[in-house]
Design an enzyme around this catalytic site. Structure first.
Site, mmCIF file in Angstrom:
data_model
loop_
_atom_site.group_PDB
_atom_site.id
_atom_site.type_symbol
_atom_site.label_atom_id
_atom_site.label_comp_id
_atom_site.label_asym_id
_atom_site.label_seq_id
_atom_site.Cartn_x
_atom_site.Cartn_y
_atom_site.Cartn_z
ATOM 1 N N SER A 72 0.847 -1.188 0.000
ATOM 2 C CA SER A 72 0.000 0.000 0.000
ATOM 3 C C SER A 72 0.879 1.233 0.000
ATOM 4 C CB SER A 72 -0.892 0.010 1.251
ATOM 5 O OG SER A 72 -1.575 1.243 1.388
ATOM 6 N N TYR A 125 -1.468 -1.016 10.470
ATOM 7 C CA TYR A 125 -1.675 -1.260 9.036
ATOM 8 C C TYR A 125 -0.495 -0.723 8.229
ATOM 9 C CZ TYR A 125 -3.643 -1.384 4.367
ATOM 10 O OH TYR A 125 -3.833 -1.633 3.026
#
Length: 269
Positions: free
Chosen positions: A148, A160
């Site tokens: 990401s 995350y």
């Protein structure tokens, strides 16, 4: 070199791709694109009805054979079952499964945080390790690890972003060791994509500017193009290429503040 005995599904002649998290979003996009390119598939996720529906759809559209492997990647026993299948031979692996949490780090149960780590990091490492021997023996293969932009620019949540930074670093390091083997690896780092991801995480996204959204098709096309060009790091979209380039040129503390201002990291983990 001789072909690995188990690369194909029984009775089939097409190459095999394993995709984790294929029931929606980027995983589903990759499953559809690879089926259209002539791959048979091993589809790995928790939701058996959606897996079966996808397998049927791809068979009808592309004559693709699919093996459905129902697995919760937060469970070690399920990860080992998937790794065992990968150990039998595969030519394309997409480590796509992953999730984020809403809420602050210190408010979430430790078990939930561990599950996130197991899916986002442990499964990626385990499955890549299981897939590589047959690929190296065959002198060909591809591994796409879905990271990401959050792994490239600090500040969007905590666990995350950290898990995706691990995926990026792991993949870039691995690429050096694979030079000359015929096996390609890629860290795919999309920004915001129109999928179910944020809704499932309970993250409100209505205020995000339209210019920052990508389509699944854009992401898959960029990934495959970069694979052909031998690019280990793939960042789809000119807007995200620009953002990550700028972030790499300024101090990390300033990049983190910029990221928090753009993407509102509060309430994300």
């Amino acid at each position: 070199m001789t072909e690995h005995a188990h690369l194909r599904l029984p009775g089939a002649t097409r190459p095999v791709a394993v995709i984790t998290g294929p029931t929606s979003g980027i995983g589903q996009g990759y499953a559809t694109r690879l089926a259209s390119l002539g791959y048979d598939l091993v589809l790995v996720a928790r939701d058996e009805p959606r897996l079966e529906a996808l397998a049927t759809e791809l068979e009808n559209r592309f004559a693709t054979r699919s093996q459905v492997l129902v697995a919760d990647l937060a469970r070690e026993s399920d990860r080992e079952r998937v790794a065992a299948r990968l150990g039998e031979g595969v030519e394309f692996l997409v480590n796509n499964a992953g999730f984020a949490n809403s809420g602050e780090f210190w408010t979430l149960p430790a078990a939930q945080l561990q599950a996130q780590l197991d899916v986002n990091v442990v499964a990626v490492v385990r499955f890549t390790r299981a897939a590589l021997p047959s690929m190296i023996t065959a002198a060909k293969g591809c591994v796409v690890n879905v990271g990401s932009v959050a792994g490239l620019i600090p500040g969007r949540g905590s666990t995350y972003s950290a898990s995706k930074a691990y995926v990026v670093s792991f993949t870039e390091g691995l690429a050096g060791g694979l030079v000359g083997t015929g096996v390609r690896v890629q860290a795919l780092c999309p920004g915001f994509v129109h999928t179910e991801f944020h809704e499932r995480a309970g993250i409100e996204m209505s205020s995000l500017p339209k210019a920052l959204w990508l389509s699944v098709d854009q992401v898959i096309t960029s990934s495959l193009t970069d694979l052909e060009k031998g690019r280990v790091l793939s960042v789809p979209g000119m807007q995200y290429k620009a953002l990550t380039t700028v972030a790499g040129m300024i101090p990390r503390t300033l990049a983190a503040r910029l990221n928090r201002g753009l993407f509102a990291a509060r309430g994300r983990t």
